[in-house]
Design a protein around this motif. Structure first.
Motif, PDB file in Angstrom:
ATOM      1  N   ALA A 138      35.618  29.440  47.929  1.00 14.91           N
ATOM      2  CA  ALA A 138      36.212  30.747  47.604  1.00 14.91           C
ATOM      3  C   ALA A 138      37.701  30.728  47.949  1.00 14.91           C
ATOM      4  CB  ALA A 138      35.488  31.852  48.377  1.00 14.91           C
ATOM      5  N   LYS A 139      38.011  30.132  49.103  1.00  9.83           N
ATOM      6  CA  LYS A 139      39.409  30.084  49.544  1.00  9.83           C
ATOM      7  C   LYS A 139      40.250  29.237  48.573  1.00  9.83           C
ATOM      8  CE  LYS A 139      42.082  29.454  53.698  1.00  9.83           C
ATOM      9  NZ  LYS A 139      42.193  28.939  55.037  1.00  9.83           N
ATOM     10  N   ALA A 140      39.713  28.058  48.192  1.00  8.44           N
ATOM     11  CA  ALA A 140      40.438  27.160  47.283  1.00  8.44           C
ATOM     12  C   ALA A 140      40.651  27.828  45.925  1.00  8.44           C
ATOM     13  CB  ALA A 140      39.652  25.855  47.117  1.00  8.44           C
ATOM     14  N   ALA A 141      39.595  28.467  45.405  1.00  8.15           N
ATOM     15  CA  ALA A 141      39.691  29.078  44.071  1.00  8.15           C
ATOM     16  C   ALA A 141      40.742  30.192  44.066  1.00  8.15           C
ATOM     17  CB  ALA A 141      38.319  29.631  43.659  1.00  8.15           C
ATOM     18  N   ARG A 142      40.736  30.993  45.114  1.00  7.34           N
ATOM     19  CA  ARG A 142      41.716  32.103  45.182  1.00  7.34           C
ATOM     20  C   ARG A 142      43.145  31.561  45.214  1.00  7.34           C
ATOM     21  NH1 ARG A 142      37.952  34.887  48.398  1.00  7.34           N
ATOM     22  NH2 ARG A 142      38.755  33.852  50.261  1.00  7.34           N
ATOM     23  N   MET A 171      27.509  27.885  43.827  1.00  6.93           N
ATOM     24  CA  MET A 171      28.916  27.471  43.938  1.00  6.93           C
ATOM     25  C   MET A 171      29.717  28.041  42.767  1.00  6.93           C
ATOM     26  SD  MET A 171      28.492  23.545  45.237  1.00  6.93           S
ATOM     27  CE  MET A 171      28.416  23.189  47.003  1.00  6.93           C
ATOM     28  N   GLY A 172      29.119  27.988  41.574  1.00  8.37           N
ATOM     29  CA  GLY A 172      29.784  28.545  40.388  1.00  8.37           C
ATOM     30  C   GLY A 172      30.020  30.039  40.539  1.00  8.37           C
ATOM     31  N   GLU A 173      29.020  30.739  41.083  1.00  7.53           N
ATOM     32  CA  GLU A 173      29.164  32.195  41.262  1.00  7.53           C
ATOM     33  C   GLU A 173      30.284  32.520  42.246  1.00  7.53           C
ATOM     34  OE1 GLU A 173      24.481  33.409  40.446  1.00  7.53           O
ATOM     35  OE2 GLU A 173      25.242  33.324  42.499  1.00  7.53           O
ATOM     36  N   VAL A 174      30.345  31.749  43.326  1.00  8.61           N
ATOM     37  CA  VAL A 174      31.369  31.996  44.355  1.00  8.61           C
ATOM     38  C   VAL A 174      32.770  31.770  43.772  1.00  8.61           C
ATOM     39  CG1 VAL A 174      32.305  31.019  46.503  1.00  8.61           C
ATOM     40  CG2 VAL A 174      29.877  31.569  46.337  1.00  8.61           C
ATOM     41  N   VAL A 175      32.929  30.662  43.011  1.00  8.82           N
ATOM     42  CA  VAL A 175      34.242  30.352  42.419  1.00  8.82           C
ATOM     43  C   VAL A 175      34.594  31.399  41.357  1.00  8.82           C
ATOM     44  CG1 VAL A 175      35.497  28.678  40.999  1.00  8.82           C
ATOM     45  CG2 VAL A 175      34.113  27.883  42.930  1.00  8.82           C
ATOM     46  N   GLY A 180      37.759  36.222  39.637  1.00 13.03           N
ATOM     47  CA  GLY A 180      37.608  37.443  38.831  1.00 13.03           C
ATOM     48  C   GLY A 180      36.921  37.196  37.505  1.00 13.03           C
ATOM     49  N   ARG A 181      36.049  36.182  37.453  1.00 16.34           N
ATOM     50  CA  ARG A 181      35.311  35.883  36.207  1.00 16.34           C
ATOM     51  C   ARG A 181      33.829  36.166  36.403  1.00 16.34           C
ATOM     52  NH1 ARG A 181      37.657  29.753  35.437  1.00 16.34           N
ATOM     53  NH2 ARG A 181      39.838  30.292  35.852  1.00 16.34           N
ATOM     54  N   ALA A 187      30.327  30.049  32.043  1.00 17.13           N
ATOM     55  CA  ALA A 187      29.719  28.753  32.378  1.00 17.13           C
ATOM     56  C   ALA A 187      29.480  27.909  31.125  1.00 17.13           C
ATOM     57  CB  ALA A 187      28.392  28.982  33.097  1.00 17.13           C
ATOM     58  N   ILE A 188      29.737  26.612  31.238  1.00 20.45           N
ATOM     59  CA  ILE A 188      29.418  25.647  30.169  1.00 20.45           C
ATOM     60  C   ILE A 188      28.453  24.631  30.786  1.00 20.45           C
ATOM     61  CG2 ILE A 188      30.339  23.865  28.618  1.00 20.45           C
ATOM     62  CD1 ILE A 188      31.496  26.539  27.896  1.00 20.45           C
TER      63      ILE A 188
END
Ligand code: NAD
Length: 268
Positions: A138-142, A171-175, A180-181, A187-188
């Motif tokens: 979460a921190k990295a994505a932000r 992990m996908g949900e957290v990122v 904000g997606r 998702a692909i």
């Protein structure tokens, strides 16, 4: 008094580890063990499955028996089975720890509706390391934002029946949340043929199934001229089992609601 814990799916890969993890803790005791009717393990002393000392608990195929004798049921089986455990436990307000993955949206809705009436712990991964990794993601994505493409690569053993793994989806949900997606629309899942160029703001998933891999997850953030890979590798199923039993002890004193490992570790 030690907390009375029962294991459903006791003969499974995770079930056996859960029996072992209970025996390690002085604050917990095995109060029941069950598996599917017709399984060779029915009627066998649970210690035969875990390789530990006998506790006098015999594996049975009757869910309501183990609910009666226990404060918490720990269940790593299959989605339909986990929902049956919730149904069997709801009237007595018995707490349930669910490790099962692969629920479809309708089954997830049912699971959440039980949480209004009973304490439920539900995590796709009970390892402390993955729980901390989710925070790092979460921190990295932000910090990285939309300039970095996100791909999630996971690998598991040849017997795993759902894909991508519950942990990869989490992990996908957290990122997605941090960016904000909505994962449902960005998702692909896998690529083949003439796919065209990568669309920005998508999150890709790649799945590997091979051998006896216990569970590897990498989240790749790739920008121009650099990339970051955040990886977690499980090397022993006991890491999930110890986390789940720690979660079960914690859950035994909680009111109705749905919880995950973040709550257990006090990260919220
Ligand atoms: P497994 O196939 O080895 O074990 C499943 C067990 O459930 C078997 O013993 C089977 O007989 C039993 N079962 C099936 N139907 C049943 C029924 N009606 N009543 C009682 N028992 C029944 O599978 P596994 O590798 O142990 O994984 C089980 C689940 O746990 C999977 O969904 C997997 O993805 C998940 N898992 C989660 C975590 C986590 O940390 N959350 C970690 C590892 C695995």
């Amino acid at each position: 008094m030690p907390i009375k814990l029962a294991v459903n799916g006791a003969a499974g890969r995770m079930g056996r580890q859960l029996l072992g993890a209970i025996s390690e803790r002085p604050d917990a005791t095995l109060s029941g063990a069950s598996d599917a009717p017709g399984q060779a393990s029915i009627g066998v002393d649970a210690s035969v499955l875990s390789g530990g000392n006998s506790t006098g608990v015999v594996v049975e195929d009757n869910l309501s028996n183990i609910v009666k004798s226990s404060q918490v049921i720990v269940d790593f089986t299959a989605p339909k089975v986990s929902l049956a455990v919730l149904e069997a436990a709801v009237d007595t307000n018995t707490a349930v720890v669910i490790g099962t993955t692969g629920f479809d949206p309708e089954q997830l809705e049912q699971l959440h509706s039980y949480a209004r009436r009973m304490p439920i712990m539900f995590a796709p991964n009970y390892s402390v390391g993955v729980t901390v990794t989710l925070d790092l993601l979460a921190k990295a994505a932000r910090a990285l934002g939309d300039d970095y493409d996100v791909e999630i690569i996971e690998a598991h053993h040849r017997h795993k029946v759902d894909a991508p793994s519950g942990t990869a989806i989490k992990m996908g949900e957290v990122v997605a949340d941090a960016l904000g997606r909505d994962l449902a629309t960005c998702a692909i899942y896998g690529r083949q043929g003439i796919t065209g160029e990568r669309e920005t703001k998508t999150i890709g998933f790649e799945t590997i199934r091979a051998g006896d891999i216990i569970g590897d997850h990498t989240v790749l953030f790739a920008g121009n001229g650099e990339r970051i890979e955040i990886t977690h590798k499980a090397t022993d199923r006991m890491t999930f089992a110890r986390g789940a039993i720690r979660a079960a002890v914690w859950l035994s004193t909680q009111p109705a609601g749905i919880y995950d490992m973040r709550n257990v570790l006090g990260l919220d």
